[in-house]
Design a protein around this motif. Structure first.
Motif, PDB file in Angstrom:
ATOM      1  N   TYR A 163       0.845  -1.204   0.000  1.00 57.92           N
ATOM      2  CA  TYR A 163       0.000   0.000   0.000  1.00 57.92           C
ATOM      3  C   TYR A 163       0.874   1.246   0.000  1.00 57.92           C
ATOM      4  O   TYR A 163       1.693   1.430   0.905  1.00 57.92           O
ATOM      5  N   ASP A 170      -1.894  -6.283  -3.174  1.00 57.43           N
ATOM      6  CA  ASP A 170      -2.113  -4.858  -3.402  1.00 57.43           C
ATOM      7  C   ASP A 170      -3.413  -4.459  -2.710  1.00 57.43           C
ATOM      8  O   ASP A 170      -4.506  -4.786  -3.164  1.00 57.43           O
ATOM      9  N   ASP A 171      -3.277  -3.720  -1.623  1.00 56.71           N
ATOM     10  CA  ASP A 171      -4.426  -3.363  -0.793  1.00 56.71           C
ATOM     11  C   ASP A 171      -5.080  -2.065  -1.279  1.00 56.71           C
ATOM     12  O   ASP A 171      -5.218  -1.096  -0.534  1.00 56.71           O
ATOM     13  N   SER A 175      -3.917   0.143  -3.376  1.00 56.42           N
ATOM     14  CA  SER A 175      -2.961   1.248  -3.321  1.00 56.42           C
ATOM     15  C   SER A 175      -3.256   2.282  -4.400  1.00 56.42           C
ATOM     16  O   SER A 175      -3.408   1.933  -5.581  1.00 56.42           O
ATOM     17  N   SER A 194       2.113   1.295  -6.988  1.00 54.33           N
ATOM     18  CA  SER A 194       2.615   0.079  -6.355  1.00 54.33           C
ATOM     19  C   SER A 194       2.045  -1.185  -6.994  1.00 54.33           C
ATOM     20  O   SER A 194       2.763  -2.156  -7.248  1.00 54.33           O
ATOM     21  N   GLY A 195       0.720  -1.185  -7.247  1.00 56.88           N
ATOM     22  CA  GLY A 195       0.092  -2.359  -7.849  1.00 56.88           C
ATOM     23  C   GLY A 195       0.627  -2.664  -9.230  1.00 56.88           C
ATOM     24  O   GLY A 195       0.823  -3.834  -9.598  1.00 56.88           O
ATOM     25  N   CYS A 219       3.998  -4.273  -8.929  1.00 59.41           N
ATOM     26  CA  CYS A 219       3.847  -5.684  -8.541  1.00 59.41           C
ATOM     27  C   CYS A 219       3.546  -6.549  -9.760  1.00 59.41           C
ATOM     28  O   CYS A 219       4.121  -7.639  -9.932  1.00 59.41           O
ATOM     29  N   ASP A 220       2.646  -6.091 -10.621  1.00 58.40           N
ATOM     30  CA  ASP A 220       2.303  -6.846 -11.825  1.00 58.40           C
ATOM     31  C   ASP A 220       3.514  -7.037 -12.725  1.00 58.40           C
ATOM     32  O   ASP A 220       3.678  -8.097 -13.354  1.00 58.40           O
ATOM     33  N   VAL A 233       0.304 -11.969  -7.601  1.00 63.89           N
ATOM     34  CA  VAL A 233      -0.205 -10.649  -7.225  1.00 63.89           C
ATOM     35  C   VAL A 233      -1.721 -10.729  -7.046  1.00 63.89           C
ATOM     36  O   VAL A 233      -2.429 -11.277  -7.896  1.00 63.89           O
ATOM     37  N   HIS A 275      -4.989  -8.215  -6.201  1.00 63.86           N
ATOM     38  CA  HIS A 275      -5.469  -6.843  -6.072  1.00 63.86           C
ATOM     39  C   HIS A 275      -6.799  -6.858  -5.313  1.00 63.86           C
ATOM     40  O   HIS A 275      -7.690  -7.650  -5.634  1.00 63.86           O
TER      41      HIS A 275
END
Length: 325
Positions: free
Chosen positions: A11, A38-39, A41, A45-46, A49-50, A61, A63
């Protein structure tokens, strides 16, 4: 199936996520998966991650809508394939040997929790990745005395989720409470008790970033009163076990934290907001087990008076302590 699942709640960490993920990918132990949650975000950030997931098949990952760190960790565990869990916050990092040595320590000592020491700082030290030689884990049997010693003197091991390798069965029995902060402070002690024995590496193999923008380091917010909830969780747990020494210590600490929070709120938020916060947070209106504290009468009375206790509470306290004729 991977031997270890590394859970990373994500996040608003685009500044740190590369350091975190790369520290896991650069492990000397390779049989792991990374579950990046991924909270919701709002930054990139998400997306970052991907991109990592495209490069390494060990990375998963997820989401989700924003629900807080506990909900992200719980969801990560539900999707974890391994029986062993390691949690790394997205602004933290782990030493290259961390997973290898923690896994070795639990298997060689027949323990369900392995823990290492933590190093704090704003920046990752240049020497953090230097190789450790001749590591020798020690074991600790968890009883009231050893838990009391950890809570007083080695708080990283007692309080904090970082720097630990945990068997999933323990987490499933005592999951994190969602919608709270300080959620690990409320539950790690239960994990330790359930494990019965832990393997300890004194080497600093977890880097804890003292990021001033993190949830528990910002200026005062109402949810920071959750630290009192975390103490009550511990108090109720050890009360159920009959651990009176732990109760005395934790309840005394509860009073001290309450007093500190009271004055902090008064300084930062003003009297009007203070009264509203106290009125709506039961943590300030009572301490569940005052009979177990070793505070003096004056200290107890000060606490009640300073938190705007009605006079009948003070009278009841005096009666309980045998101070009224």
């Amino acid at each position: 199936m991977p031997q270890i699942s590394v859970i990373v709640p994500v996040y608003k960490c685009e500044e740190y996520i590369d350091r975190c993920v790369n520290s896991i990918l650069n492990q000397t132990f390779s049989d792991f998966e990374i579950v990046l949650v991924d909270d919701g975000s709002p930054d990139k950030s998400g997306i970052i991650c991907d991109e990592y997931a495209k490069k390494d098949s060990r990375i998963i990952v997820i989401h989700k809508e924003n629900g807080g760190q506990a909900s992200a960790r719980n969801l990560g565990v539900k999707n974890a394939k391994s029986d062993w869990l390691c949690f790394v916050d997205s602004d933290d990092a782990i030493h290259p040997q961390a997973l290898e040595k923690l896994y070795w320590s639990v298997l060689s000592n027949d323990a369900k929790i392995g823990t290492c020491n933590l190093q704090q700082g704003e920046q990752l030290p240049d020497n953090f990745s230097l190789k450790f030689e001749n590591l020798s884990p020690k074991t600790l049997i968890l009883n009231e005395e050893s838990l009391l010693n950890l809570s007083k003197n080695v708080r990283y091991y007692y309080w904090v989720i970082g720097g630990k390798l945990l068997h999933k069965s323990i987490y499933e029995k005592y999951p994190l409470t969602e919608g709270r902060i300080y959620e690990d402070n409320a539950v790690v002690c239960k994990w330790l008790y359930e494990a019965g024995k832990i393997a300890i590496l004194d080497e600093k193999m977890y880097f804890y970033c003292t990021n001033t923008s993190s949830t528990t380091k910002k200026g005062f917010a109402k949810n920071q009163l959750d630290v009192l909830w975390a103490f009550r969780e511990q108090i109720e747990f050890f009360d159920s076990l009959g651990y009176e020494k732990m109760l005395k210590y934790l309840c005394t600490y509860f009073f001290e934290i309450s007093a500190n929070l009271y004055h902090r709120i008064k300084t930062e938020n003003g009297e009007r907001q203070l009264i509203s916060i106290i009125k709506n947070n039961e943590a300030y209106l009572r301490c569940a087990y005052p009979e177990y504290t070793n505070l003096s009468y004056k200290q107890k009375l000060y606490y009640y008076e300073r938190t705007n206790k009605p006079m009948f509470y003070i009278t009841r306290l005096k009666n309980k302590l045998g101070l009224l004729k």
